[in-house]
Design a protein around this motif. Sequence first.
Motif, PDB file in Angstrom:
ATOM      1  N   GLN A 133       0.826  -1.205   0.000  1.00 32.65           N
ATOM      2  CA  GLN A 133       0.000   0.000   0.000  1.00 32.65           C
ATOM      3  C   GLN A 133       0.866   1.263   0.000  1.00 32.65           C
ATOM      4  O   GLN A 133       0.484   2.281  -0.583  1.00 32.65           O
ATOM      5  N   LEU A 134       2.016   1.206   0.654  1.00 33.76           N
ATOM      6  CA  LEU A 134       2.944   2.342   0.598  1.00 33.76           C
ATOM      7  C   LEU A 134       3.389   2.599  -0.838  1.00 33.76           C
ATOM      8  O   LEU A 134       3.454   3.745  -1.288  1.00 33.76           O
ATOM      9  N   ILE A 135       3.693   1.543  -1.562  1.00 31.40           N
ATOM     10  CA  ILE A 135       4.119   1.695  -2.960  1.00 31.40           C
ATOM     11  C   ILE A 135       2.983   2.272  -3.795  1.00 31.40           C
ATOM     12  O   ILE A 135       3.193   3.180  -4.618  1.00 31.40           O
ATOM     13  N   ASN A 136       1.770   1.768  -3.590  1.00 29.35           N
ATOM     14  CA  ASN A 136       0.613   2.303  -4.331  1.00 29.35           C
ATOM     15  C   ASN A 136       0.391   3.779  -3.997  1.00 29.35           C
ATOM     16  O   ASN A 136       0.083   4.592  -4.881  1.00 29.35           O
ATOM     17  N   GLY A 137       0.532   4.135  -2.716  1.00 28.09           N
ATOM     18  CA  GLY A 137       0.341   5.517  -2.308  1.00 28.09           C
ATOM     19  C   GLY A 137       1.390   6.449  -2.889  1.00 28.09           C
ATOM     20  O   GLY A 137       1.078   7.570  -3.320  1.00 28.09           O
ATOM     21  N   LEU A 138       2.649   6.004  -2.927  1.00 33.02           N
ATOM     22  CA  LEU A 138       3.704   6.828  -3.511  1.00 33.02           C
ATOM     23  C   LEU A 138       3.481   7.025  -5.011  1.00 33.02           C
ATOM     24  O   LEU A 138       3.750   8.104  -5.545  1.00 33.02           O
ATOM     25  N   THR A 139       2.990   5.990  -5.674  1.00 33.03           N
ATOM     26  CA  THR A 139       2.723   6.108  -7.112  1.00 33.03           C
ATOM     27  C   THR A 139       1.608   7.116  -7.382  1.00 33.03           C
ATOM     28  O   THR A 139       1.757   8.021  -8.220  1.00 33.03           O
ATOM     29  N   LEU A 140       0.502   6.979  -6.670  1.00 32.24           N
ATOM     30  CA  LEU A 140      -0.608   7.924  -6.841  1.00 32.24           C
ATOM     31  C   LEU A 140      -0.198   9.328  -6.419  1.00 32.24           C
ATOM     32  O   LEU A 140      -0.538  10.320  -7.087  1.00 32.24           O
ATOM     33  N   GLY A 141       0.538   9.438  -5.319  1.00 27.61           N
ATOM     34  CA  GLY A 141       0.977  10.745  -4.846  1.00 27.61           C
ATOM     35  C   GLY A 141       1.913  11.439  -5.816  1.00 27.61           C
ATOM     36  O   GLY A 141       1.934  12.670  -5.890  1.00 27.61           O
TER      37      GLY A 141
END
Length: 304
Positions: free
Chosen positions: A7-15
């Motif tokens: 989820q951290l990776i997904n959040g960094l991508t979207l961010g």
Amino acid sequence: MGYFVDQLINGLTLGSVYGLIAIGYTMVYGIIGMINFAHGEVFMIGAFISLIVLLLLAQLGVAAVPVAILVALVLTAVFTALWGFVVERIAYRPLRGSFRLAPLISAIGMSIFLQNLVQLLQGARVKPLPPVLTGRISLGSIGDHQLSVAVVQVVIVVVTVVLMAGFSLLVSRTALGRAQRACEQDRRMAELVGVNVDRTISLTFVFGAALAAVAGLLYTIYYGSIDFFIGFFAGLKAFTAAVLGGIGSLPGAMLGGLLIGLIEALWSAYSDIQYKDVAVFAILVLILLFRPTGLLGRQEVEKV
């Protein structure tokens, strides 16, 4: 823990996508003190142009994915930058010396106009794109959970870091950057010492639109589908990111975008996904209560 890292990776991508759009907001506000509410629609136009270019390249038989993405990146940035230039000349420059609400109303009107223009030209249906970047990179494992990151996520983060570094150098080391900082401090005095204020503001809109175009391309290849309404929500989140990080600060805009992306991803993973937007704006309000200028914003000093 493995699920949390995913989820951290997904959040960094979207961010990263939010951060690229937010930089355009904060650059324009830093110079002319106006929120360009049509910036989200410029991002949406960039997404549609990138989709059209990628589909045309596929029809022409361009099989090399890096070449196709590079060509789409350049063409999307050029055409979207032209849109940004036209929007500034038509909607904002004639009202620059007017009362403060006039440019705001014009920006909202331009946003609605661009939404409906794209809807008329491309239709209201969702436009799909076949997967462009496939494959995953293994990062090891945590217990029984295998950690991996998609290639497209790596590309998004790398492109974002490179562009952020490039624009920071542009603002701090180039003649255009010095002109932008001069206009930010005092436009009239900058004009008196020889700065071409109109050109500086137009170039700021152009570069902001080019960044939004890159964000549109990355969004398209990441999610694989777009419609005429994606600019509204993405623009609203990016504006929130600019305010959260400290509007007028480029690192603040990127930091705000990353934080919002992480909040959305983690809230969606561990709580009700329907309330992720509520969580984002609630945290924004809490932060602004204690830091009204944002996380990296500067306190404005009014000279008398």
